[in-house]
Scaffold this motif. Sequence first.
Motif, PDB file in Angstrom:
ATOM      1  N   UNK A   1     -24.855   0.735 -27.035  1.00 22.19           N
ATOM      2  CA  UNK A   1     -23.984   1.663 -26.350  1.00 22.19           C
ATOM      3  C   UNK A   1     -23.292   2.503 -27.407  1.00 22.19           C
ATOM      4  N   UNK A   2     -23.217   3.775 -27.130  1.00 19.06           N
ATOM      5  CA  UNK A   2     -22.556   4.673 -28.066  1.00 19.06           C
ATOM      6  C   UNK A   2     -21.697   5.662 -27.278  1.00 19.06           C
ATOM      7  N   UNK A   3     -20.529   5.919 -27.798  1.00 22.27           N
ATOM      8  CA  UNK A   3     -19.625   6.903 -27.195  1.00 22.27           C
ATOM      9  C   UNK A   3     -19.217   7.890 -28.271  1.00 22.27           C
ATOM     10  N   UNK A   4     -19.121   9.131 -27.853  1.00 17.75           N
ATOM     11  CA  UNK A   4     -18.740  10.200 -28.767  1.00 17.75           C
ATOM     12  C   UNK A   4     -17.450  10.859 -28.298  1.00 17.75           C
ATOM     13  N   UNK A   5     -16.791  11.491 -29.222  1.00 15.49           N
ATOM     14  CA  UNK A   5     -15.668  12.367 -28.898  1.00 15.49           C
ATOM     15  C   UNK A   5     -15.900  13.679 -29.641  1.00 15.49           C
ATOM     16  N   UNK A  15     -17.240   7.466 -31.454  1.00 18.45           N
ATOM     17  CA  UNK A  15     -15.989   6.798 -31.129  1.00 18.45           C
ATOM     18  C   UNK A  15     -16.204   5.287 -31.069  1.00 18.45           C
ATOM     19  N   UNK A  16     -17.372   4.886 -30.513  1.00 19.98           N
ATOM     20  CA  UNK A  16     -17.646   3.468 -30.341  1.00 19.98           C
ATOM     21  C   UNK A  16     -19.154   3.244 -30.391  1.00 19.98           C
ATOM     22  N   UNK A  17     -19.571   2.171 -31.040  1.00 22.39           N
ATOM     23  CA  UNK A  17     -20.985   1.813 -31.100  1.00 22.39           C
ATOM     24  C   UNK A  17     -21.094   0.300 -30.979  1.00 22.39           C
ATOM     25  N   UNK A  18     -21.822  -0.158 -29.964  1.00 22.18           N
ATOM     26  CA  UNK A  18     -22.033  -1.592 -29.758  1.00 22.18           C
ATOM     27  C   UNK A  18     -23.545  -1.819 -29.696  1.00 22.18           C
ATOM     28  N   UNK A  19     -24.100  -2.307 -30.781  1.00 21.94           N
ATOM     29  CA  UNK A  19     -25.551  -2.465 -30.873  1.00 21.94           C
ATOM     30  C   UNK A  19     -26.088  -3.488 -29.877  1.00 21.94           C
TER      31      UNK A  19
END
Length: 75
Positions: A1-5, A15-19
């Motif tokens: 999961x990856x989130x960008x800003x 912003x966040x990265x959960x492999x």
Amino acid sequence: MIRFVVGEDGVWKVKEFIESHNHELDRPEDQHLLRSCRNISDENISVLKSMIEAGIRIVDAFTYLCDEAGGVENI
């Protein structure tokens, strides 16, 4: 999961990265089912609302509209 800003300078940053939170991507033929990929014209919305108000079930109205447009991707 990856989130960008997007910063005030217009630069995208992670912003966040959960492999471990990972899964296969949806197939192209199923992408129309994703909320982020749903687009329906005002004209088609109007037709659907009219059909539903006439007592036609939502799924039947949508199926009819898809058939008339040549596929769900054309709605």
